[in-house]
Design an enzyme around this catalytic site. Structure first.
Site, PDB file in Angstrom:
ATOM      1  CG  HIS A 175      -2.032  -1.007   1.125  1.00 36.39           C
ATOM      2  ND1 HIS A 175      -3.142  -0.830   0.342  1.00 36.39           N
ATOM      3  CD2 HIS A 175      -2.165  -2.229   1.697  1.00 36.39           C
ATOM      4  CE1 HIS A 175      -3.937  -1.898   0.452  1.00 36.39           C
ATOM      5  NE2 HIS A 175      -3.369  -2.762   1.265  1.00 36.39           N
ATOM      6  CG  ASP A 193      -6.735  -3.736   1.523  1.00 40.47           C
ATOM      7  OD1 ASP A 193      -5.919  -4.479   0.942  1.00 40.47           O
ATOM      8  OD2 ASP A 193      -6.505  -3.149   2.593  1.00 40.47           O
ATOM      9  CE1 TYR A 212      -0.155 -14.200   4.451  1.00 34.35           C
ATOM     10  CE2 TYR A 212      -1.178 -12.103   5.043  1.00 34.35           C
ATOM     11  CZ  TYR A 212      -0.042 -12.875   4.833  1.00 34.35           C
ATOM     12  OH  TYR A 212       1.195 -12.313   5.013  1.00 34.35           O
ATOM     13  CG  HIS A 243      -5.685 -10.242   4.337  1.00 38.78           C
ATOM     14  ND1 HIS A 243      -4.676 -10.089   5.263  1.00 38.78           N
ATOM     15  CD2 HIS A 243      -5.451  -9.326   3.372  1.00 38.78           C
ATOM     16  CE1 HIS A 243      -3.850  -9.119   4.865  1.00 38.78           C
ATOM     17  NE2 HIS A 243      -4.293  -8.640   3.723  1.00 38.78           N
ATOM     18  CG  ASP A 281     -12.118  -7.381   7.242  1.00 37.68           C
ATOM     19  OD1 ASP A 281     -10.999  -7.612   6.719  1.00 37.68           O
ATOM     20  OD2 ASP A 281     -12.313  -6.457   8.056  1.00 37.68           O
ATOM     21  CG  HIS A 282      -9.281  -6.660   3.391  1.00 44.48           C
ATOM     22  ND1 HIS A 282      -9.062  -6.802   4.744  1.00 44.48           N
ATOM     23  CD2 HIS A 282      -8.049  -6.529   2.839  1.00 44.48           C
ATOM     24  CE1 HIS A 282      -7.769  -6.734   5.004  1.00 44.48           C
ATOM     25  NE2 HIS A 282      -7.117  -6.585   3.859  1.00 44.48           N
ATOM     26  CG  HIS A 337      -3.476  -7.049  -0.031  1.00 41.56           C
ATOM     27  ND1 HIS A 337      -3.152  -5.777   0.384  1.00 41.56           N
ATOM     28  CD2 HIS A 337      -2.388  -7.506  -0.722  1.00 41.56           C
ATOM     29  CE1 HIS A 337      -1.916  -5.481  -0.024  1.00 41.56           C
ATOM     30  NE2 HIS A 337      -1.433  -6.511  -0.695  1.00 41.56           N
TER      31      HIS A 337
HETATM   32 ZN    ZN Z   1      -4.090  -4.676   1.736  1.00 40.60          ZN
END
Ligand code: ZN
Length: 243
Positions: free
Chosen positions: A186, A193, A220, A223, A225-226, A228
């Site tokens: 990022h 995301d 992972y 992660h 809830d999203h 990446h």
């Molecule tokens: Zn991310």
């Protein structure tokens, strides 16, 4: 020839009794908006800045587990990516970038060169300057542009269902504030995301076809809830709950 001039000529010819017959008006070359206009047909063997501009737009079509080099050289990988792009939009899949391909790209891009379904604002909820990350602001923004074109390809593959972006570029300050890893992509602007109506597993599985070297999702740590995705130089795919 402007239409009004053509009409006047036709009217004059008719007044003089000259048979005009079928007037064939050549289609004017497709024009981009404020972004970019290609001035020549591109195919394998071509090179230049216009090839690189094309590569950015089709960066989301490298095939499974691959990335497309943005080197300005139209080689076999660029041709294969272009064919996938053409197929995705129902164009003649000839691997040659001409009027038909450019028309589709112009229809797909906004005047700032971002694809129609994504924006710089969505890719940067941190600051408006794109500064303070691991690369220059110019580089971070350029990286984000490529990510957006990859996301546009991902979106297309998922029946054009909307994809929400919960985080994109982060300065060190923004990254620290959300507890991001110190080496997070990022910081480079080349990651996003994702949330949205396609399930997270659907997103991460499909992302494997669209040029993302880093894909992290359910299974992972951190992660759940999203999803990446990033154009990371080191391959890391991990979403054990999905694939
Ligand atoms: Zn991310």
């Amino acid at each position: 020839m402007p239409k009004i001039v053509l009409r006047l000529l036709v009217a004059a010819a008719m007044t003089l009794g000259i048979s005009v017959g079928t007037v064939v008006v050549a289609t004017a070359p497709a024009q981009a908006d404020g972004c970019y206009t290609w001035s020549r047909t591109l195919k394998e063997g071509a090179s230049g800045g216009d090839v690189r501009q094309l590569q950015i737009r089709i960066a989301g079509y490298p095939g499974y587990n691959a990335t497309l080099g943005l080197d300005g050289k139209f080689g076999p990988a660029t041709e294969a990516a272009l064919i996938r792009f053409q197929k995705a939009y129902g164009l003649a899949a000839d691997g040659v970038a001409g009027e038909q391909t450019y028309r589709k790209i112009y229809a797909l891009q906004d005047s700032d060169c971002t694809p129609v379904n994504f924006s710089y604002g969505e890719l940067n909820r941190c600051n408006s300057s794109w500064s303070g990350g691991a690369v220059s602001a110019t580089q971070a923004k350029a990286n984000a542009l490529v990510v957006m074109w990859k996301l546009q390809a991902l979106r297309r593959a998922l029946d054009d269902r909307p994809i929400q972006i919960s985080s994109g570029f982060r300065s060190h300050a923004c990254n620290n504030a959300v507890g991001g890893a110190s080496t997070s992509r990022h910081l480079y602007g080349d990651s996003a995301d994702l949330t949205g109506s396609p399930s997270l597993c659907t997103l991460v599985k499909q992302a494997r076809y669209h040029g993302f070297r880093e894909i992290l999702g359910p299974g992972y740590p951190g992660h759940g809830d999203h999803a990446h995705v990033a154009h990371d130089p080191v391959k890391l795919w991990s979403a054990s709950s999905c694939f």
